[in-house]
Design an enzyme around this catalytic site. Sequence first.
Site, short mmCIF file in Angstrom:
data_model
loop_
_atom_site.label_atom_id
_atom_site.label_comp_id
_atom_site.label_asym_id
_atom_site.label_seq_id
_atom_site.Cartn_x
_atom_site.Cartn_y
_atom_site.Cartn_z
N HIS A 121 0.80 -1.23 0.00
CA HIS A 121 0.00 0.00 0.00
C HIS A 121 0.83 1.27 0.00
O HIS A 121 0.54 2.24 0.73
CB HIS A 121 -0.97 -0.01 1.19
CG HIS A 121 -2.00 -1.10 1.13
ND1 HIS A 121 -2.43 -1.66 -0.06
CD2 HIS A 121 -2.69 -1.74 2.12
CE1 HIS A 121 -3.35 -2.59 0.20
NE2 HIS A 121 -3.51 -2.66 1.51
N HIS A 195 -9.71 1.73 0.66
CA HIS A 195 -9.59 0.60 1.58
C HIS A 195 -10.69 0.61 2.64
O HIS A 195 -10.44 0.44 3.83
CB HIS A 195 -8.21 0.63 2.24
CG HIS A 195 -7.67 -0.71 2.60
ND1 HIS A 195 -8.16 -1.46 3.64
CD2 HIS A 195 -6.68 -1.44 2.06
CE1 HIS A 195 -7.47 -2.58 3.72
NE2 HIS A 195 -6.56 -2.60 2.77
N GLU A 333 -11.29 -4.08 -2.86
CA GLU A 333 -10.44 -3.02 -3.38
C GLU A 333 -10.30 -3.17 -4.89
O GLU A 333 -9.65 -4.10 -5.36
CB GLU A 333 -9.06 -3.10 -2.71
CG GLU A 333 -9.13 -3.02 -1.19
CD GLU A 333 -7.98 -3.78 -0.51
OE1 GLU A 333 -6.82 -3.55 -0.85
OE2 GLU A 333 -8.27 -4.62 0.36
C1 BGC Z 1 -4.29 -6.63 2.12
C2 BGC Z 1 -4.11 -7.42 3.39
C3 BGC Z 1 -3.65 -6.50 4.47
C4 BGC Z 1 -4.64 -5.38 4.62
C5 BGC Z 1 -4.11 -4.36 5.56
C6 BGC Z 1 -5.31 -5.59 2.36
O1 BGC Z 1 -5.47 -4.82 1.21
O2 BGC Z 1 -4.65 -7.46 1.05
O3 BGC Z 1 -3.16 -8.46 3.23
O4 BGC Z 1 -3.47 -7.15 5.69
O5 BGC Z 1 -4.84 -4.75 3.38
O6 BGC Z 1 -5.01 -3.98 6.45
#
Ligand code: BGC
Length: 368
Positions: A121, A195, A333
């Site tokens: 991210h 998210h 997402e």
């Molecule tokens: C990911 C997860 C991750 C989470 C974080 C998601 O987009 O796929 O693996 O733990 O984000 O909060």
Amino acid sequence: MLSGTGDAPQAEMAWGASPSNELFGHLADGTEVHRWTVTNGGTRLRVLTYGGIVQSLEVPDRQGRTANISCGFGSLDDYVDTSPYFGALIGRYGNRIAKGRFTLDGTTYQLPVNDGPNSLHGGDKGFDKQLWKTVPFTRGSDQGLVLSRVSPDGEMGFPGNLTMKVTYTLTARGEWRIDYEAVTDKATVVNLTSHTYFNLAGEGSGTIENHTLELAADRYTPVDSTLIPTGELAGVAGTPFDFRHATRIGTQVRVPHQQVVHAKGLDHNWVLDKGVTATPDYALTLADPASGRVMKMYTTEPGMQFYSGNFLDGTLEGSSGGLYRQGDALCLESQHFPDSPNQRSFPSTVLRPGQTYRSTTLHTFAAR
Ligand code: BGC
């Protein structure tokens, strides 16, 4: 019945002026963070100027009763200190890049590694932890917010000044639309997403395991033990990844399949059958049988990460005061595939000067 009819206008009158804003808190250096409220068509959206975070999203159930279906915190400090990206805008690269490294036009870029051996991210201070200039608008029957920011060249290791505009719109039918736009002055990679942690029964109401999900995807991208795609596009038939018909989530997260073990549940990218599209096309239907709430998502993106809240571990206190345990919320997402900068066969995430990155995702709400 679509939200926006029935009891909705009454709820909106009680909700007051829109868009409006109030002080939400201060960052450590004293900077003010504001919370914007937008209401339209029976839906109310609350967004922070920090991280573009959706702090609350209220929609009616089959009785016309509204509840917040987006999980998150009540205080800014929690968002700054401990948030697993609750409600946030994600970038410059949503999802994982293997070993935080990629090569573009012969130059290798190293990003901060913040998820085991990988970058997740956008690194440890991604767009979810930045302030966004936020301007409200009313256009015809639409209401919304335009969030903008320039991510400087070299921020979190990514090349190029990236100038972004993200528009959150609530339509008169209570739909929530996100339009992302970005330009760069050097070749870079971009993969923006939102998210939001959904629980259609309402934030703080417990598990999402009884929700059903239908995903218009015949294939998904299997991952290694660090959740990096192997490069294969595998068929979902006969696996716990088969959501081609509405399927109860709680059943699938318990199937003893190696991929489910890797992720402690589902945390994978589905390859949407429609591929990349110029306008948002159908991706999924999420439904909660108890409240009757139904959310559909349409997107221009080729992929959808479905994360079943596996790493929520009972330590975070949500906005209505209860602890979030595993599976108390889920994320959907819309995105390009994980690790695309290192996977030649995946749709490209490269943005070059002169090009405009555009991505749109629409969420519609109904109750049945
Ligand atoms: C990911 C997860 C991750 C989470 C974080 C998601 O987009 O796929 O693996 O733990 O984000 O909060």
